[in-house]
Write a protein that holds these residues in place. Structure first.
Motif, PDB file in Angstrom:
ATOM      1  N   ARG A   1      23.302   7.810  15.530  1.00  0.00           N
ATOM      2  CA  ARG A   1      23.327   9.454  15.363  1.00  0.00           C
ATOM      3  C   ARG A   1      21.806   9.793  15.565  1.00  0.00           C
TER       4      ARG A   1
ATOM      5  N   SER B   1      26.022  15.885  29.382  1.00  0.00           N
ATOM      6  CA  SER B   1      25.192  16.250  28.517  1.00  0.00           C
ATOM      7  C   SER B   1      23.753  15.722  28.843  1.00  0.00           C
TER       8      SER B   1
ATOM      9  N   GLN C   1      31.550  12.690  20.841  1.00  0.00           N
ATOM     10  CA  GLN C   1      32.416  13.730  20.413  1.00  0.00           C
ATOM     11  C   GLN C   1      32.927  13.876  19.151  1.00  0.00           C
TER      12      GLN C   1
ATOM     13  N   LEU D   1      26.437  15.633  16.543  1.00  0.00           N
ATOM     14  CA  LEU D   1      25.161  15.737  17.449  1.00  0.00           C
ATOM     15  C   LEU D   1      24.394  14.521  17.311  1.00  0.00           C
TER      16      LEU D   1
ATOM     17  N   TYR E   1      25.315  16.742  21.911  1.00  0.00           N
ATOM     18  CA  TYR E   1      26.720  16.503  21.656  1.00  0.00           C
ATOM     19  C   TYR E   1      27.163  15.832  23.166  1.00  0.00           C
TER      20      TYR E   1
ATOM     21  N   ASP F   1      19.064  18.144  19.948  1.00  0.00           N
ATOM     22  CA  ASP F   1      20.600  17.749  19.453  1.00  0.00           C
ATOM     23  C   ASP F   1      21.491  17.640  20.506  1.00  0.00           C
TER      24      ASP F   1
END
Length: 135
Positions: free
Chosen positions: A124, A97, A48, A51, A9, A7
């Motif tokens: 997502r 990330s 932002q 996740l 972010y 996951d």
């Protein structure tokens, strides 16, 4: 068989999946659900806010053991990527990330399928299925 899951972010709304090499600056999504070159696939994700769930599967040619999950996903890329060192990198295009898996084995060109839960907006969930053998 699922070999990795993370996951993330992310800070940027474009996620890159592919080689550990640099992403070509000419690769851009424009209005498409995905964009690809020899080494990378780009998809639009929610940045932002939440996740982003990424699952990586290795396809051994058996029946897909990951299908039938609760979220319906749409395939946005089905093609070949060159993974020059046998590793797959997943992360935002600015490199803030990122996740790297080395569970793929030897380097080479592999068939890759990328599916997302929202191909026309902000995903997502991202699913990556990679062939077990190089092609």
């Amino acid at each position: 068989m699922q070999i990795a899951g993370v996951d993330l972010y992310v800070n940027h709304p474009v996620m890159a999946l592919g080689s550990t090499e640099w992403i070509p600056t000419t690769l851009a999504l424009d209005g498409a659900p995905a964009a690809a070159c020899d080494t990378h696939v780009l998809v639009r994700v929610q940045a932002q806010i939440v996740l982003v769930k990424v699952r990586v599967f290795q396809d051994h040619g058996d029946a897909d053991d990951h299908e039938g999950d609760s979220e319906p996903l749409t395939t946005v890329f089905d093609g070949r990527l060159l993974l020059s060192d046998g590793r797959l990198v997943v992360g935002d295009v600015v490199g803030e990330s990122r996740f790297i898996t080395s569970l793929l084995g030897k380097p080479g060109r592999r068939r890759v399928r990328v599916s997302v839960d929202d191909p026309h907006g902000w995903a997502r969930a991202v699913e990556v299925v990679i062939s077990a053998e190089t092609v």
